[in-house]
Design an enzyme around this catalytic site. Structure first.
Site, PDB file in Angstrom:
ATOM      1  N   TYR A  33     -37.594 -14.771 -32.695  1.00  0.00           N
ATOM      2  CA  TYR A  33     -37.980 -15.585 -31.542  1.00  0.00           C
ATOM      3  C   TYR A  33     -36.850 -15.663 -30.538  1.00  0.00           C
ATOM      4  CZ  TYR A  33     -35.164 -19.554 -33.214  1.00  0.00           C
ATOM      5  OH  TYR A  33     -34.122 -20.362 -33.591  1.00  0.00           O
ATOM      6  N   LYS A 147     -32.141 -13.420 -34.647  1.00  0.00           N
ATOM      7  CA  LYS A 147     -32.772 -14.713 -34.375  1.00  0.00           C
ATOM      8  C   LYS A 147     -34.116 -14.784 -35.090  1.00  0.00           C
ATOM      9  CE  LYS A 147     -33.102 -17.988 -30.546  1.00  0.00           C
ATOM     10  NZ  LYS A 147     -32.568 -19.097 -31.300  1.00  0.00           N
ATOM     11  N   GLU A 180     -21.428 -22.432 -37.101  1.00  0.00           N
ATOM     12  CA  GLU A 180     -22.137 -22.894 -35.907  1.00  0.00           C
ATOM     13  C   GLU A 180     -22.979 -24.097 -36.293  1.00  0.00           C
ATOM     14  OE1 GLU A 180     -25.033 -19.979 -34.590  1.00  0.00           O
ATOM     15  OE2 GLU A 180     -25.501 -19.407 -36.645  1.00  0.00           O
ATOM     16  N   LEU A 205     -25.147 -16.884 -34.499  1.00  0.00           N
ATOM     17  CA  LEU A 205     -26.016 -16.366 -33.450  1.00  0.00           C
ATOM     18  C   LEU A 205     -25.208 -16.426 -32.156  1.00  0.00           C
ATOM     19  CD1 LEU A 205     -29.051 -15.527 -32.812  1.00  0.00           C
ATOM     20  CD2 LEU A 205     -29.145 -17.766 -31.732  1.00  0.00           C
TER      21      LEU A 205
HETATM   22  N1  PMP Z   1     -26.977 -20.885 -33.068  1.00  0.00           N
HETATM   23  C1  PMP Z   1     -28.193 -21.134 -33.591  1.00  0.00           C
HETATM   24  C2  PMP Z   1     -28.373 -21.095 -35.072  1.00  0.00           C
HETATM   25  C3  PMP Z   1     -29.285 -21.428 -32.737  1.00  0.00           C
HETATM   26  O1  PMP Z   1     -30.504 -21.638 -33.246  1.00  0.00           O
HETATM   27  C4  PMP Z   1     -29.065 -21.499 -31.344  1.00  0.00           C
HETATM   28  C5  PMP Z   1     -30.196 -21.870 -30.414  1.00  0.00           C
HETATM   29  N2  PMP Z   1     -31.079 -20.826 -30.213  1.00  0.00           N
HETATM   30  C6  PMP Z   1     -27.784 -21.234 -30.841  1.00  0.00           C
HETATM   31  C7  PMP Z   1     -26.763 -20.929 -31.744  1.00  0.00           C
HETATM   32  C8  PMP Z   1     -27.494 -21.252 -29.363  1.00  0.00           C
HETATM   33  O2  PMP Z   1     -28.090 -20.160 -28.721  1.00  0.00           O
HETATM   34  P1  PMP Z   1     -28.528 -20.200 -27.177  1.00  0.00           P
HETATM   35  O3  PMP Z   1     -27.332 -20.639 -26.405  1.00  0.00           O
HETATM   36  O4  PMP Z   1     -28.934 -18.815 -26.879  1.00  0.00           O
HETATM   37  O5  PMP Z   1     -29.645 -21.190 -27.080  1.00  0.00           O
END
Ligand code: PMP
Length: 293
Positions: A33, A147, A180, A205
């Protein structure tokens, strides 16, 4: 106004939108996603999201359900039909519908769902209010660069955070390093004013917001380092914050109930929020979009 969802080629009322019970996303979490943020009608970091989606799909050998160009048009159309100017677009692609069996099916067509949701416009004052995080063991699989919709450890972590009165849980690996958050990237500011966030690897991610903040920092001459940091280092940091498409740049003022810095939103954190907003309103998103693990 009723919400509209896009499901496998059709725009349908949101409350009637459904997928087949043998969709592999439903049965195996066999899908990926993206969540795009819309700010004043502009899609933030579209190229980055699309590149990251391409990475996730390719790592799992899932076909694009439509071309990348068509997908871009569809996401805009879903936002338009739902009259979302500030909010989120959610896009999910699964390996499709097939008789339940573990190996990849021969002839399944990947399935596509897109929804959009309005959210209050980005509010710097609210983001500056500061939140608490707790730390938890990172019990996820080892490919966080993908993701994947398989988010069970993430939702359990987030739930535990909420039950502890915290906003987010920071996940900690076997070496006591923070990887994270359950749905965000984690940052600290060291005593000598350096931004630190985990380097890109399969352990995190690579957030689109993370990339924007790094690029904005580089442009403004703010020192930063992409490396793991420990819980101990975070507890003695001057400031901390999280980044994500939904939380933007959000100050963290406590970790496991212990105050970070002076307990108030940090100076550099507040500056990074300003720089981030300026950056996305100017450039629309990160230009470096080729590092997914
Ligand atoms: N890490 C994880 C595990 C996440 O689910 C997200 C949110 N999608 C992020 C980091 C931050 O990613 P983004 O800045 O692309 O929303």
């Amino acid at each position: 106004m009723s919400r509209i969802a896009y499901v496998n080629g059709l725009y349908v009322p949101h409350r009637e939108a459904c997928v087949h019970i043998e969709d592999r996303g439903y049965q195996f979490a066999d899908g990926v996603y993206e969540v795009f943020s819309l700010h004043r009608g502009q899609m933030i970091g579209e190229t980055g999201h699309m590149e990251r989606l391409a990475h996730s799909l390719s790592e799992l050998q899932i076909d694009w359900p439509v071309s990348r160009r068509a997908l871009s048009i569809l996401t805009r159309e879903v936002a338009r039909r739902n009259r979302v100017r500030d909010g989120l677009i959610y896009l999910q692609i699964t390996r499709g519908v097939a008789r339940r069996d573990h190996p990849f099916p021969e002839n399944a067509e990947s399935a596509l769902v897109i929804t959009a949701r309005r959210l209050p416009a980005l509010d710097k004052q609210a983001l500056r209010s500061g939140v608490g995080v707790i730390t938890l063991p990172d019990i996820r699989w080892k490919r966080h660069d993908i993701k994947s919709v398989s988010l069970l450890p993430n939702i359990l972590g987030k739930q535990q955070a909420r039950e502890a009165g915290a906003y987010e849980a920071w996940l900690v690996d076997d070496d006591a390093m923070v990887t994270e958050g359950t749905s965000s990237n984690a940052w600290i500011v060291t005593k000598d004013g350096e931004l630190v966030t985990h380097n890109t690897s399969q352990a995190i991610l690579n957030g689109i917001t993370r990339l924007s903040v790094l690029e904005a920092a580089a442009e403004a001459g703010v020192k930063f380092s992409e490396r793991p940091f420990s819980v101990e280092e975070a507890l003695s940091a001057k400031e901390a914050f999280i980044t994500s498409s939904t939380s933007h740049v959000k100050a963290v003022t406590s970790i496991d109930g212990k105050t970070v810095g002076n307990g108030h939103v940090g100076e550099l954190t507040a500056r990074m929020l300003d720089l981030y907003v300026e950056f996305i309103e100017g450039k629309g998103g990160p230009s470096k979009t080729d590092t997914w693990n």
